[in-house]
Enzyme design. Structure first.
Site, PDB file in Angstrom:
ATOM      1  N   LEU A 156      21.685  39.923 -26.065  1.00 49.55           N
ATOM      2  CA  LEU A 156      22.522  40.238 -24.896  1.00 49.55           C
ATOM      3  C   LEU A 156      22.509  39.073 -23.905  1.00 49.55           C
ATOM      4  O   LEU A 156      21.559  38.292 -23.862  1.00 49.55           O
ATOM      5  CB  LEU A 156      22.049  41.525 -24.229  1.00 49.55           C
ATOM      6  CG  LEU A 156      20.639  41.601 -23.613  1.00 49.55           C
ATOM      7  CD1 LEU A 156      20.541  40.885 -22.279  1.00 49.55           C
ATOM      8  CD2 LEU A 156      20.238  43.036 -23.461  1.00 49.55           C
ATOM      9  N   LYS A 157      23.595  38.996 -23.126  1.00 52.04           N
ATOM     10  CA  LYS A 157      23.682  37.959 -22.091  1.00 52.04           C
ATOM     11  C   LYS A 157      23.630  38.639 -20.730  1.00 52.04           C
ATOM     12  O   LYS A 157      24.338  39.629 -20.522  1.00 52.04           O
ATOM     13  CB  LYS A 157      25.006  37.180 -22.206  1.00 52.04           C
ATOM     14  CG  LYS A 157      25.213  36.519 -23.555  1.00 52.04           C
ATOM     15  CD  LYS A 157      26.525  35.758 -23.614  1.00 52.04           C
ATOM     16  CE  LYS A 157      27.761  36.625 -23.710  1.00 52.04           C
ATOM     17  NZ  LYS A 157      27.846  37.517 -24.887  1.00 52.04           N
ATOM     18  N   LYS A 210      16.574  34.009 -33.584  1.00 52.63           N
ATOM     19  CA  LYS A 210      16.752  34.054 -32.125  1.00 52.63           C
ATOM     20  C   LYS A 210      16.588  32.659 -31.501  1.00 52.63           C
ATOM     21  O   LYS A 210      17.394  32.218 -30.684  1.00 52.63           O
ATOM     22  CB  LYS A 210      15.748  35.051 -31.523  1.00 52.63           C
ATOM     23  CG  LYS A 210      15.758  35.104 -30.018  1.00 52.63           C
ATOM     24  CD  LYS A 210      17.056  35.603 -29.447  1.00 52.63           C
ATOM     25  CE  LYS A 210      17.128  35.342 -27.966  1.00 52.63           C
ATOM     26  NZ  LYS A 210      18.389  35.731 -27.374  1.00 52.63           N
ATOM     27  N   CYS A 266      16.064  32.128 -20.561  1.00 55.15           N
ATOM     28  CA  CYS A 266      15.968  31.988 -22.020  1.00 55.15           C
ATOM     29  C   CYS A 266      16.089  30.561 -22.545  1.00 55.15           C
ATOM     30  O   CYS A 266      15.163  30.061 -23.170  1.00 55.15           O
ATOM     31  CB  CYS A 266      17.007  32.885 -22.686  1.00 55.15           C
ATOM     32  SG  CYS A 266      16.633  34.624 -22.429  1.00 55.15           S
ATOM     33  N   LYS A 269      13.174  28.011 -21.762  1.00 47.22           N
ATOM     34  CA  LYS A 269      11.872  28.341 -22.349  1.00 47.22           C
ATOM     35  C   LYS A 269      11.932  28.387 -23.877  1.00 47.22           C
ATOM     36  O   LYS A 269      10.983  27.999 -24.556  1.00 47.22           O
ATOM     37  CB  LYS A 269      11.316  29.640 -21.754  1.00 47.22           C
ATOM     38  CG  LYS A 269      11.708  30.907 -22.467  1.00 47.22           C
ATOM     39  CD  LYS A 269      10.927  32.090 -21.945  1.00 47.22           C
ATOM     40  CE  LYS A 269      11.567  33.397 -22.368  1.00 47.22           C
ATOM     41  NZ  LYS A 269      11.714  33.612 -23.788  1.00 47.22           N
ATOM     42  N   LYS A 327      23.836  31.993 -13.381  1.00 45.19           N
ATOM     43  CA  LYS A 327      25.218  32.196 -13.818  1.00 45.19           C
ATOM     44  C   LYS A 327      25.782  33.407 -13.074  1.00 45.19           C
ATOM     45  O   LYS A 327      25.028  34.134 -12.430  1.00 45.19           O
ATOM     46  CB  LYS A 327      25.305  32.366 -15.330  1.00 45.19           C
ATOM     47  CG  LYS A 327      24.654  33.627 -15.882  1.00 45.19           C
ATOM     48  CD  LYS A 327      24.995  33.711 -17.353  1.00 45.19           C
ATOM     49  CE  LYS A 327      24.354  34.890 -18.006  1.00 45.19           C
ATOM     50  NZ  LYS A 327      24.710  35.029 -19.390  1.00 45.19           N
ATOM     51  N   ARG A 334      15.931  32.452 -12.427  1.00 37.38           N
ATOM     52  CA  ARG A 334      14.921  31.714 -13.183  1.00 37.38           C
ATOM     53  C   ARG A 334      15.517  30.407 -13.723  1.00 37.38           C
ATOM     54  O   ARG A 334      16.562  30.430 -14.355  1.00 37.38           O
ATOM     55  CB  ARG A 334      14.364  32.584 -14.328  1.00 37.38           C
ATOM     56  CG  ARG A 334      13.486  33.724 -13.805  1.00 37.38           C
ATOM     57  CD  ARG A 334      12.963  34.613 -14.904  1.00 37.38           C
ATOM     58  NE  ARG A 334      13.939  35.583 -15.377  1.00 37.38           N
ATOM     59  CZ  ARG A 334      13.666  36.555 -16.244  1.00 37.38           C
ATOM     60  NH1 ARG A 334      12.450  36.679 -16.731  1.00 37.38           N
ATOM     61  NH2 ARG A 334      14.602  37.401 -16.632  1.00 37.38           N
TER      62      ARG A 334
END
Ligand code: NAD
Length: 438
Positions: A156-157, A210, A266, A269, A327, A334
């Site tokens: 998911l975004k 992923k 995401c 990291k 965004k 983060r």
């Protein structure tokens, strides 16, 4: 079906809300007592479009529960999803502390078969580490209880999380037993009815999918940022170049937008963690190291544009930042490019005013009293020497340039997302700078 989801953050809460919407009985577990208490009162800890309605509706219907007590609820469910955070450790590797805490709690308290599914983004091999931790705790109790582990990475975004979860391109599940497959099939049945593909793999491959997906997307962004920077030097326009290459079906149009660097919880990291996994296995991820390097550079280019515009004389200047979240449609800051920019500005003695439609509370955690918080974009630009656009929220797309021109001290607009029209701004009397074109 009864399931538990451990970790009630961006992923866990959305997953819980969406599964409960499909009629599944879901218990969301978190160690953060305040968060759980607030959720019980209908206070949602994050901003995600559509989430509040979904959580309230299913909580009131009695299908969605919140607790801090994993030990008790785990014996009432068939499947436990672990969606706790996996932040970067000091060396860049994924910190699995929370994942293993959950595994140990399961091993210490389970009384019957359960399927333990890791939804967090974790390095290859983590499912086996989770399995070993559960087995170790069972052994301490002198028990042998059957259980399975599986990997179900989440794609998911933030900003479109509900839509993404409800209608995913695909659901990836790594399994090592028929029983696990049967349970995951049943659980995702309501989603696959609409022809969403289930992709079953072995567990290490699911874990790798992923990271590879996020690394590929980050690579496209850094690649386009590199091309954009070169476009500026040679007099090409990256927007035209993007359109030209994106029309090639082998390349496609998505994730080709240059900007002021990728952020979020995401990409940074996960790119780091994959580089680290390779290192631990005696291999060097040369492409990804460059992806990271370009991104670091890119987070500095908006500041460089201001520096150049004022020939380095920035002390005492005032600037506004429009957009702070990494965004639009999220309050998540983060690794946001805004953090790097504000740091650089403050260090140079620039006064900073900020505005974001949703992330203002989050911003206070990062910037404290070091910046001024404006009530809207117009308030933010009063007496400023430049405006930076960092997050392309819809409400920033068509401001009244004439009003803004009157409010600003110097008419300088630095667009980190290429959303404005250079000609229109020039006509309105602005000096306009964007990414990858003159
Ligand atoms: N945020 C995203 O867009 C996204 C998308 C896909 C995958 N992921 C991955 O999903 C995982 C979770 O990410 P997130 O953004 O939801 O994190 P988050 O920080 O928003 O939420 C994690 C939650 O886990 C809780 N937690 C920590 N230890 C716990 C424990 N022992 N028991 C119960 N709860 C505990 C924390 O209190 C927190 O509420 C990460 O591995 C991330 O990489 C995130």
């Amino acid at each position: 079906m009864n399931i538990a989801i451990v970790g009630t953050g961006y992923v866990g809460l959305v997953t819980g809300a969406c599964f409960s919407e499909m009629g599944i009985d879901v218990t969301c577990v978190d160690i953060d007592e305040t968060k759980i208490e607030r959720l019980k009162q209908g206070i949602i800890p994050i901003y995600e479009p559509g989430l509040e309605e979904l959580v309230k509706k299913n909580f009131q219907a009695g299908r969605l529960h919140f607790t801090t007590d994993l030990a008790t609820c785990l014996n009432e469910v068939e499947v436990i999803f672990s969606a706790v955070g996996t932040p970067p450790g000091e060396d860049g590797s994924a910190d699995l502390r929370y994942v293993l805490e959950v595994a140990r709690t399961i091993g210490q308290n389970m009384e019957k078969y359960v399927l333990v599914v890791t939804k967090s983004t974790v390095p290859v091999g983590t499912a086996q580490t989770v399995k070993a931790a559960i087995q170790e705790e069972l052994a301490k109790r002198g028990l042998k209880i059957a259980f399975d582990v599986a990997s179900n990475p989440e794609f998911l975004k933030e900003g479109t999380a509900i839509k993404d979860f409800m209608g995913p391109d695909r659901v990836v599940v790594g399994i090592e037993s028929d029983k696990a497959k049967e349970l995951m099939d049943r659980l995702y049945k309501p989603f696959t009815l609409n022809n969403y593909r289930m992709i079953y793999t072995d567990i290490p491959s699911a874990e790798m999918i992923k990271y590879a997906a996020n690394a590929m997307l980050a690579t496209r962004i850094s690649f386009m940022n590199d091309i954009a920077n070169l476009c500026e030097l040679v007099g090409a326009d990256v927007n035209m170049v993007r359109n030209g290459i994106g029309s090639d079906l082998r390349i496609g149009k998505k994730f080709l937008y240059p900007g002021c660097g990728y952020g979020g919880s995401c990409f940074p990291k996960d790119v780091k963690a994959l580089i680290k996994t390779a290192e631990e296995n005696g291999y060097e991820m040369q492409v990804l190291k460059s992806v990271e390097k370009v991104n670091e550079y890119q987070k500095g280019i908006l500041f460089d544009k201001l520096f150049k515009q004022y020939a380095g004389n920035l002390k005492g200047k005032t600037v506004a930042l429009w957009g702070l979240a990494f965004k639009p449609n999220t309050d998540d800051m983060r690794e946001a490019p805004s953090i790097v920019l504000v740091e650089k500005l403050l260090k140079t003695g620039v006064k900073v005013k900020v505005y974001d439609p949703i992330a203002m509370n989050e911003a206070k955690r990062y910037f404290g009293d070091n910046v001024e918080y404006a009530k809207d974009i117009y308030d933010a630009v009063v007496d400023t020497d430049a405006v930076f656009l960092l997050t392309e929220w819809n409400e920033f797309r068509l401001p009244s340039w004439s009003a803004i021109r009157k409010l600003m001290k110097e008419p300088v607009i630095i667009d980190g997302r290429n959303i404005y029209n250079a000609n229109e701004l020039a006509e309105a009397g602005f000096k306009y700078f964007c990414i990858g074109s003159k």
